[in-house]
Design a protein around this motif. Structure first.
Motif, short mmCIF file in Angstrom:
data_model
loop_
_atom_site.label_atom_id
_atom_site.label_comp_id
_atom_site.label_asym_id
_atom_site.label_seq_id
_atom_site.Cartn_x
_atom_site.Cartn_y
_atom_site.Cartn_z
N PHE A 93 0.84 -1.20 0.00
CA PHE A 93 0.00 0.00 0.00
C PHE A 93 0.87 1.25 0.00
O PHE A 93 2.03 1.22 0.40
CB PHE A 93 -0.95 0.00 1.20
CG PHE A 93 -0.26 -0.11 2.54
CD1 PHE A 93 0.13 1.02 3.25
CD2 PHE A 93 0.00 -1.36 3.09
CE1 PHE A 93 0.76 0.91 4.47
CE2 PHE A 93 0.64 -1.48 4.32
CZ PHE A 93 1.02 -0.34 5.01
N ARG A 94 0.28 2.34 -0.45
CA ARG A 94 0.98 3.62 -0.56
C ARG A 94 1.22 4.22 0.82
O ARG A 94 0.39 4.10 1.72
CB ARG A 94 0.15 4.57 -1.42
CG ARG A 94 0.70 5.97 -1.55
CD ARG A 94 -0.19 6.82 -2.44
NE ARG A 94 0.01 6.48 -3.85
CZ ARG A 94 -0.86 6.76 -4.81
NH1 ARG A 94 -2.01 7.35 -4.51
NH2 ARG A 94 -0.59 6.44 -6.05
N GLU A 95 2.34 4.89 0.96
CA GLU A 95 2.66 5.60 2.21
C GLU A 95 2.15 7.03 2.12
O GLU A 95 2.25 7.68 1.06
CB GLU A 95 4.17 5.61 2.44
CG GLU A 95 4.75 4.22 2.72
CD GLU A 95 4.39 3.71 4.11
OE1 GLU A 95 3.94 4.53 4.93
OE2 GLU A 95 4.57 2.50 4.35
N TYR A 96 1.62 7.54 3.22
CA TYR A 96 1.12 8.92 3.27
C TYR A 96 1.76 9.70 4.42
O TYR A 96 1.25 10.74 4.83
CB TYR A 96 -0.39 8.93 3.44
CG TYR A 96 -1.16 8.22 2.36
CD1 TYR A 96 -1.48 8.85 1.15
CD2 TYR A 96 -1.57 6.90 2.53
CE1 TYR A 96 -2.17 8.20 0.15
CE2 TYR A 96 -2.28 6.23 1.53
CZ TYR A 96 -2.57 6.90 0.35
OH TYR A 96 -3.28 6.23 -0.65
N SER A 97 2.86 9.19 4.95
CA SER A 97 3.45 9.75 6.17
C SER A 97 3.77 11.22 6.04
O SER A 97 3.67 12.00 7.02
CB SER A 97 4.72 8.97 6.54
OG SER A 97 4.44 7.60 6.72
N GLU A 98 4.19 11.66 4.84
CA GLU A 98 4.60 13.05 4.68
C GLU A 98 3.44 14.04 4.80
O GLU A 98 3.64 15.25 4.92
CB GLU A 98 5.28 13.24 3.31
CG GLU A 98 4.35 13.26 2.11
CD GLU A 98 3.87 11.88 1.68
OE1 GLU A 98 3.11 11.81 0.69
OE2 GLU A 98 4.25 10.87 2.31
#
Length: 403
Positions: free
Chosen positions: A394-399
């Motif tokens: 899955f895609r990371e959205y941490s930023e």
């Protein structure tokens, strides 16, 4: 941007946590007067859900509340001696990162993770959603929201309101699941006891965090049974008719039905919507893409879906049409794969014949006897079967998160 979520079980609190982290104004409405403590059953978190839980800082609490079940004693109907199964090897074959936890405990962990930054409205429900975002409630005053999310389960009220005739698009997978509370003295910590017969399974287990034990039943039916999902008396009768007489021990569990403080009964049904969004309304978890209770890893899919939906709303800057498109694109493959896996599991988890019962019993015994490293290596070759969830990326959205 104001976002309303209906449902405070699993997907709802996870979605609320991440939306609040991204700076959205979040409200969760829940029909129950408090967090549900309806008994429920043990659920599995696989690698994606474990990683998302770790990002939330919730993993230590989840692991502390793990059921700790490591052994299965399996009685095959008509056989004299039980089969002993090492569940740690079965789990290791399915996942490198996994925990089993009671659903109610998991719900509370996720709720506590974000409650200080989210408005929760208990004891109310949505009665209407207009195209311009005006939402009416059974008890509270109407309020306006930019986005409304249904996280209210297989029998979603939001799905019914927003999708109309399409809300019921589903596939019956040929079985039923029931769970009720029984005295803890009937079970043993760390061990599940199961009775397996053609077309039906009965199991009991408890866990260290529980004050009681849970009796779980699965049984097959070619045609759907007639009952209302809130008609508990009818459901209990259907359960007794299906599993009574399997074994004296099972009958003891059934004797507790009328004294049980909690009871759950539902068909193993798979939602098959092609899209989970209508206007400013979208669905997450079982409300949108339940692969089938007890057979499809619905809890892990719900956590994954909530994380991705929140991330896409943040990434789109609140443009919900663009966010919903990204969300559905990201979730299309996981949902498709989980549906296929659930359909296969529904046929195999409750064998329909004596030969199938024997094969399932011997298969479980064989896996538990083989070296763990060997079973794990073989299982990793099958990303469409037991390794389905561990193989999901899955895609990371941490930023996008705010401090």
């Amino acid at each position: 941007m104001r976002i309303l979520i209906s449902g405070a079980s699993i997907a709802g609190p996870v979605l609320a946590y991440w939306l609040a982290r991204y700076g959205f104004d979040v409200t969760v409405v829940e029909r129950a007067s408090q967090l549900r403590k309806t008994g429920g059953h043990a659920v599995d978190l696989f690698r994606p859900a474990m990683e998302i839980s770790a990002k939330m800082g919730a993993l230590p609490q989840i692991e502390a509340l793990a059921t700790g079940t490591s052994r299965l004693t399996l009685y095959r109907q008509g056989a004299r001696c039980p089969v002993r199964v090492d569940l740690t090897k079965i789990v290791a074959a399915a996942s490198d990162r996994h925990v089993e936890i009671m659903r109610d405990d998991l719900s509370e962990v996720y709720y506590r993770a974000g409650r200080d930054h989210v408005e929760y409205l208990f004891g109310d429900c949505i009665t209407g959603i207009s195209c311009d975002g005006l939402v009416t409630f059974e008890h509270g005053k109407p309020r306006r929201f930019d986005v409304v999310v249904g996280a209210d389960g297989l029998h979603s009220n939001v799905r019914r309101l927003a999708f109309g005739a399409d809300a019921g698009r589903s596939r019956f997978l040929g079985g039923y699941l029931a769970v009720h509370s029984v005295p803890k003295t009937l079970a043993r910590e760390g061990e599940s006891i199961a009775h397996l017969g053609a077309g039906r399974v009965a199991m009991i287990y408890t866990a260290r965090p529980l004050d009681d034990a849970r009796a779980l039943f699965l049984f097959r039916r070619k045609e759907q049974l007639r009952y209302h999902h809130r008609d508990v008396l009818r459901q209990k009768k259907l359960l007794r008719d299906a599993v009574a007489g399997m074994h004296p021990q099972v009958d003891v569990w059934l004797d507790e039905l009328d004294r049980a403080p909690s009871f759950y009964f539902d068909s193993i049904t798979q939602l098959q919507l092609d899209s989970w969004s209508r206007g400013r309304v979208t669905l997450v978890g079982d409300a949108g893409y339940c692969p089938g209770p007890a057979v499809g890893g619905s809890t892990s899919i719900a956590v994954l879906g909530a994380y991705i939906l929140a991330g896409e709303l943040a990434r789109s800057g609140g443009d919900y049409a663009r966010a919903f498109a990204g969300y559905e694109q990201q979730m299309a493959d996981p949902v498709r794969r989980s549906r296929g896996f659930a359909q296969a599991m529904a046929k195999s988890i409750v064998p329909g014949s004596t030969a199938g019962v024997w094969a399932l019993t011997r298969g479980a015994q064989l896996v538990s006897l083989l070296p763990a490293g060997l079973t794990r290596t073989v299982a990793k070759l099958n990303t469409k079967g037991v390794r389905l969830y561990d193989s999901m990326r899955f895609r990371e959205y941490s930023e996008l998160t705010r401090s």
